[in-house]
Design a protein around this motif. Structure first.
Motif, PDB file in Angstrom:
ATOM      1  N   LYS A 279      16.291  -6.211  -7.456  1.00 43.24           N
ATOM      2  CA  LYS A 279      16.885  -7.499  -7.054  1.00 43.24           C
ATOM      3  C   LYS A 279      18.215  -7.293  -6.339  1.00 43.24           C
ATOM      4  CE  LYS A 279      18.050 -12.119  -8.689  1.00 43.24           C
ATOM      5  NZ  LYS A 279      19.226 -12.202  -7.819  1.00 43.24           N
ATOM      6  N   ILE A 280      19.032  -6.346  -6.831  1.00 40.45           N
ATOM      7  CA  ILE A 280      20.309  -6.065  -6.175  1.00 40.45           C
ATOM      8  C   ILE A 280      20.073  -5.638  -4.728  1.00 40.45           C
ATOM      9  CG2 ILE A 280      22.251  -4.445  -6.088  1.00 40.45           C
ATOM     10  CD1 ILE A 280      22.239  -4.487  -9.175  1.00 40.45           C
ATOM     11  N   HIS A 281      19.145  -4.702  -4.540  1.00 35.71           N
ATOM     12  CA  HIS A 281      18.832  -4.246  -3.185  1.00 35.71           C
ATOM     13  C   HIS A 281      18.306  -5.399  -2.333  1.00 35.71           C
ATOM     14  CE1 HIS A 281      19.246   0.204  -3.016  1.00 35.71           C
ATOM     15  NE2 HIS A 281      19.245   0.073  -4.332  1.00 35.71           N
ATOM     16  N   SER A 282      17.367  -6.131  -2.885  1.00 34.10           N
ATOM     17  CA  SER A 282      16.765  -7.236  -2.136  1.00 34.10           C
ATOM     18  C   SER A 282      17.824  -8.247  -1.708  1.00 34.10           C
ATOM     19  CB  SER A 282      15.706  -7.918  -3.000  1.00 34.10           C
ATOM     20  OG  SER A 282      15.116  -8.994  -2.302  1.00 34.10           O
ATOM     21  N   ASP A 283      18.737  -8.580  -2.609  1.00 29.24           N
ATOM     22  CA  ASP A 283      19.787  -9.560  -2.284  1.00 29.24           C
ATOM     23  C   ASP A 283      20.724  -9.040  -1.200  1.00 29.24           C
ATOM     24  OD1 ASP A 283      18.732 -11.270  -4.149  1.00 29.24           O
ATOM     25  OD2 ASP A 283      20.228 -10.855  -5.701  1.00 29.24           O
ATOM     26  N   VAL A 284      21.073  -7.749  -1.277  1.00 25.89           N
ATOM     27  CA  VAL A 284      21.952  -7.164  -0.259  1.00 25.89           C
ATOM     28  C   VAL A 284      21.289  -7.234   1.116  1.00 25.89           C
ATOM     29  CG1 VAL A 284      22.927  -4.993   0.597  1.00 25.89           C
ATOM     30  CG2 VAL A 284      23.259  -5.656  -1.795  1.00 25.89           C
ATOM     31  N   TYR A 285      20.012  -6.866   1.178  1.00 25.10           N
ATOM     32  CA  TYR A 285      19.323  -6.850   2.474  1.00 25.10           C
ATOM     33  C   TYR A 285      19.099  -8.261   3.010  1.00 25.10           C
ATOM     34  CZ  TYR A 285      18.577  -2.072   0.903  1.00 25.10           C
ATOM     35  OH  TYR A 285      18.772  -0.798   0.428  1.00 25.10           O
ATOM     36  N   LYS A 286      18.863  -9.200   2.120  1.00 18.87           N
ATOM     37  CA  LYS A 286      18.727 -10.591   2.567  1.00 18.87           C
ATOM     38  C   LYS A 286      20.039 -11.071   3.179  1.00 18.87           C
ATOM     39  CE  LYS A 286      15.117 -12.091  -0.650  1.00 18.87           C
ATOM     40  NZ  LYS A 286      14.823 -12.848  -1.897  1.00 18.87           N
ATOM     41  N   TRP A 287      21.158 -10.701   2.537  1.00 20.46           N
ATOM     42  CA  TRP A 287      22.450 -11.130   3.082  1.00 20.46           C
ATOM     43  C   TRP A 287      22.696 -10.508   4.444  1.00 20.46           C
ATOM     44  CZ3 TRP A 287      27.056  -9.034   4.722  1.00 20.46           C
ATOM     45  CH2 TRP A 287      28.082  -9.954   4.949  1.00 20.46           C
ATOM     46  N   ASN A 546      27.374  -5.416  -1.618  1.00 19.83           N
ATOM     47  CA  ASN A 546      27.963  -6.639  -2.161  1.00 19.83           C
ATOM     48  C   ASN A 546      29.404  -6.838  -1.705  1.00 19.83           C
ATOM     49  OD1 ASN A 546      28.452  -4.285  -3.643  1.00 19.83           O
ATOM     50  ND2 ASN A 546      28.985  -5.418  -5.496  1.00 19.83           N
ATOM     51  N   ARG A 549      29.704  -8.770   1.685  1.00 19.50           N
ATOM     52  CA  ARG A 549      29.577 -10.222   1.505  1.00 19.50           C
ATOM     53  C   ARG A 549      30.887 -10.825   1.009  1.00 19.50           C
ATOM     54  NH1 ARG A 549      25.119 -10.815  -2.407  1.00 19.50           N
ATOM     55  NH2 ARG A 549      26.728 -10.017  -3.808  1.00 19.50           N
TER      56      ARG A 549
END
Length: 761
Positions: A279-287, A546, A549
């Protein structure tokens, strides 16, 4: 009496209203008077005005008053024009100052016919009300909703002639209605977006793109991001914006000792750890706006199924063998150590923090027993050797075919220089059997009874993850992965991952004797350093996903900067000063200036409507077109050869050429007033340059491109081979928006402190 009338030189519907009132009243009541159009209006006449008897300085400024005066002083008009009148009161009460306000008038509620007994061209109240409503009613698509009185009044000869006179002296040719979103763009120029699962198509270029699977137990830093997922995303977006049939997949690499060990550190299960970091990776790439078609993971049933099938085919074809090997074992936490969890001094360059599989400083491939003074990365203890029987991939048997394939593939696919150098160094030394199993629980089980307590080595297993992730995306995965005649595989990664993608994985594919889609183009990067040093999560040095962002700077600015310093041929440096400078002096001053300057001008002078234009009225158009086409050709060559940093530089040159075009043609009020036909051509050509700029920057800054498309009110433009005038007359653009924000240079020192080892870990 001397009389002069100066029409409004504006281009809004309200300017047309003013000129209609004067020109219709003039045509009806004083047809002998001539409308004079002066190139330089008196400074006292900011709008359409009537000047009477200059010697006595008798002047009227307000259009209603001018029209009333023309009626009152004529033989056919009425002397009671200044008496109370319900229709005129409505106009003077409702007549507002902006287009958005005036369109709030609800035509159906005006009950126009109730104000007039008869249709009368000489009735000043009818003239004024008609003129007020004309720009907004005349453009209605639903002609049945136009009031009968309005239609009949417009057809009266005196009124019709007055309308023609007003239109001849008012620049506006089309009124943009409220909520109108008219698009007039050439057909077949837009990006085709898939409506279902992406699978290879016949007679099309089919491109499969992967980026190195990030290991699940950490937060990616900027070097990780630019080295794999961002680079792959830029190229994937280029391909999709060229309408190539393209699939882009990635996911987290989740098995192995490192996961087990990290889970022990955090006192959670390996599965819980993988869920957390996926999830951490996914959130970073989405951002970061990474546009994966599918972002998966390796801990799936498909991974087990496909990896075990490949393993068994290798075994059946006699490309697997067993050997007893010594491994380093940590007596403190009672576990075998993965190569990367053994550290020590490199025997070749004496680098103190070499890993058990590779030295990051000199690039030498190692095994843990070669390290001088090896230590456990987790607790610093000295590991001890232990024997264990494992399965090896017989690379030596596959070497002849692999060499032949590497020679052909690296040449045909134009691999990056460092990827060829690293691969050839392996082949030059000669290939030996390589262990592909480990003494772990967390991994893909080995499908042989003798080795049932072992799992597949993560570096053998992980590259198969590209296949299983695709299989989790579509049941038609074999159309991508077993279709080498019609699919080109592009892979992106840092240089430390090269051997597993150019030696181990292709050898594995060859050994199955199946018709696999193998690597076509390998694109690798060197290392991105942070302000003269290395990124270090443990020491709090450097910017991680992170952190980017948290700065409040938009993802597109980060994407632009990282692409501009992408370490393609040698290590490059992240610099806060350069980061701020590129935002302020390149993005803001170049791209932002080009778009905002022109869009604001078109909104102010043309009410956001593209006029009819003739490019021959712009004498330097041909030169501009030739320059743009040369730059565009270079851009496409840069991108096709995956020189992404160079492609970005060329894109910026194209934006600069757009600014030069506006500068050379001196786009300003004087051009608009003194050379209207040239002004029309310049703004139309300029808008199309902006359209092109959005298209070529879309791979790098998708959010900015989307914003420009919204401003221009156009579909996404396919990256073209040549510049064209896609946006046509009558097209309506939107309002200007700020694409970028200036970054205060004081932030440089603030961020240096925050990310130089002081931030929270």
């Amino acid at each position: 009496m001397s009389t002069q009338i100066f029409p409004s030189k504006g281009s809004t519907p309200l300017d047309l209203v003013k000129n209609l009132k004067i020109s219709i009243a003039l045509n009806v009541f004083q047809p002998s008077l001539k409308l004079e159009i002066e190139e330089s209006q008196p400074t006292t006449s900011p709008t359409g005005l009537l000047f009477l008897n200059k010697k006595t300085d008798f002047q009227l400024f307000e259009p209603n008053a001018i029209a009333k005066y023309l009626s009152a002083t004529s033989k056919t008009g009425s002397n009671d024009v200044f008496a109370p009148n319900k229709a005129i009161d409505l106009i003077e009460e409702k007549e507002l100052s902006t287009l958005s306000d005036i369109t709030l008038l609800k035509i159906e509620e005006l009950k126009i016919s109730s104000y007039f007994k008869d249709l009368n061209a000489s009735d000043i109240s009818q003239i004024l009300l008609f003129s007020t409503l004309y720009p907004f009613i005349s453009g209605l698509k639903d002609t049945e909703s136009i009031p009968t009185w309005f239609k009949d009044f417009s057809e009266l000869k005196e009124i019709s002639n007055g309308i023609k006179l007003a239109l001849s002296v008012t620049k506006i040719e089309r009124v943009k209605e409220e909520n109108t979103n008219k698009i007039n763009v050439k057909p077949n120029c837009s990006v085709i977006k898939p409506t279902s699962k992406i699978v290879p198509k016949e007679n099309e270029r089919n491109i499969l793109i992967t980026s190195a699977l990030p290991y699940v137990n950490n937060v990616p830093h900027l070097g990780n991001i630019v080295g794999s997922v961002l680079s792959a995303d830029i190229y994937a977006r280029f391909c999709k914006n060229r309408n190539y049939n393209t699939l882009f997949v990635c996911g987290t690499d989740e098995y192995g000792t490192a996961t087990e060990t990290k889970a022990l550190e955090e006192h959670i299960t390996p599965r819980e750890l993988c869920d957390k970091y996926n999830k951490i990776h996914s959130d970073v790439y989405k951002w970061f706006d990474i546009g994966f078609d599918y972002f998966g993971r390796t801990t799936t049933e498909k991974q087990t199924e496909i990896a075990q099938d490949i393993f068994l085919k290798l075994n059946a074809n006699d490309y697997l063998e067993s050997q007893v090997m010594k491994q380093l074992y940590c007596p403190v936490h009672n576990g075998f150590l993965a190569d990367r969890y053994v550290e020590g001094e490199c025997p070749k360059c004496q680098y103190e923090d070499a890993r058990g599989d590779q030295c990051d400083k000199c690039g030498a491939l190692l095994n843990p027993f070669e390290l001088v003074k090896p230590r456990c990365k987790l607790d610093g203890s000295s590991p001890i050797p232990k024997e264990s029987k494992h399965v090896f991939l017989s690379l030596n048997k596959l070497e002849p075919e692999l060499k032949e394939w590497v020679l052909e593939a690296s040449t045909k696919g134009k691999w990056s220089k460092n990827s060829k150098t690293i691969t050839n160094s392996w082949l030059k030394e000669g290939l030996n059997p390589r262990c592909i199993t480990r003494d772990l629980v967390w991994g893909t089980p080995v499908p042989l009874e003798e080795f049932k307590d072992k799992v597949l080595y993560v570096w053998f297993d992980a590259t198969i993850g590209y296949v299983s992730i695709t299989a989790n995306y579509t049941d038609d995965w074999q159309k991508w992965w077993k279709n080498p005649e019609h699919v080109q595989l592009y892979q992106f990664m840092g240089k430390d991952n090269v051997p597993f993608h150019t030696v181990v994985f292709p050898a594995t594919q060859i050994g199955t004797r199946e018709n696999w889609t193998k690597l076509y183009h390998l694109n690798t990067t060197e290392y991105l350093q942070y302000e003269g040093g290395k990124f270090s999560k443990s020491r709090g040095v450097g910017v991680f996903g992170n952190n980017a962002r948290d700065t409040g700077v938009s993802p597109d600015v980060w994407r632009y900067y990282l692409a501009s310093v992408r370490p393609e041929t040698q290590d490059s440096q992240f610099s806060w000063a350069e980061f701020v400078s590129k935002n302020n002096s390149e993005l803001l001053a170049n791209v932002g200036n080009l778009v905002n300057r022109l869009v604001k001008f078109v909104n102010a002078k043309y009410n956001g409507v593209v006029p009819s234009y003739d490019v021959s009225k712009c004498p330097n158009f041909k030169t501009t077109e030739e320059d743009l086409n040369k730059l565009l050709k270079t851009y496409i060559e840069d991108m096709e050869s995956v020189h992404l940093r160079r492609g970005l530089e060329t894109a910026m040159f194209i934006s600069s050429r757009g600014n030069l075009f506006l500068q050379d043609n001196k786009l300003d009020n004087s051009l608009y007033n003194d050379s209207p036909e040239k002004s029309d051509a310049v703004i139309a050509i300029g808008l199309n340059i902006i359209y092109l700029v959005a298209s070529i920057f879309a791979p790098y800054m998708p959010g900015t491109a989307k914003q420009i498309y919204e401003i221009l009110n156009v579909p996404d433009l396919r990256i073209p081979n040549k510049f064209d005038l896609w946006i046509q007359p009558g097209h309506c653009i939107g309002k200007a928006q700020y694409l970028f924000k200036r970054i205060d240079e004081k932030k440089i020192d603030e961020w240096r402190v925050a990310y130089g080892g002081q931030q929270k870990k």
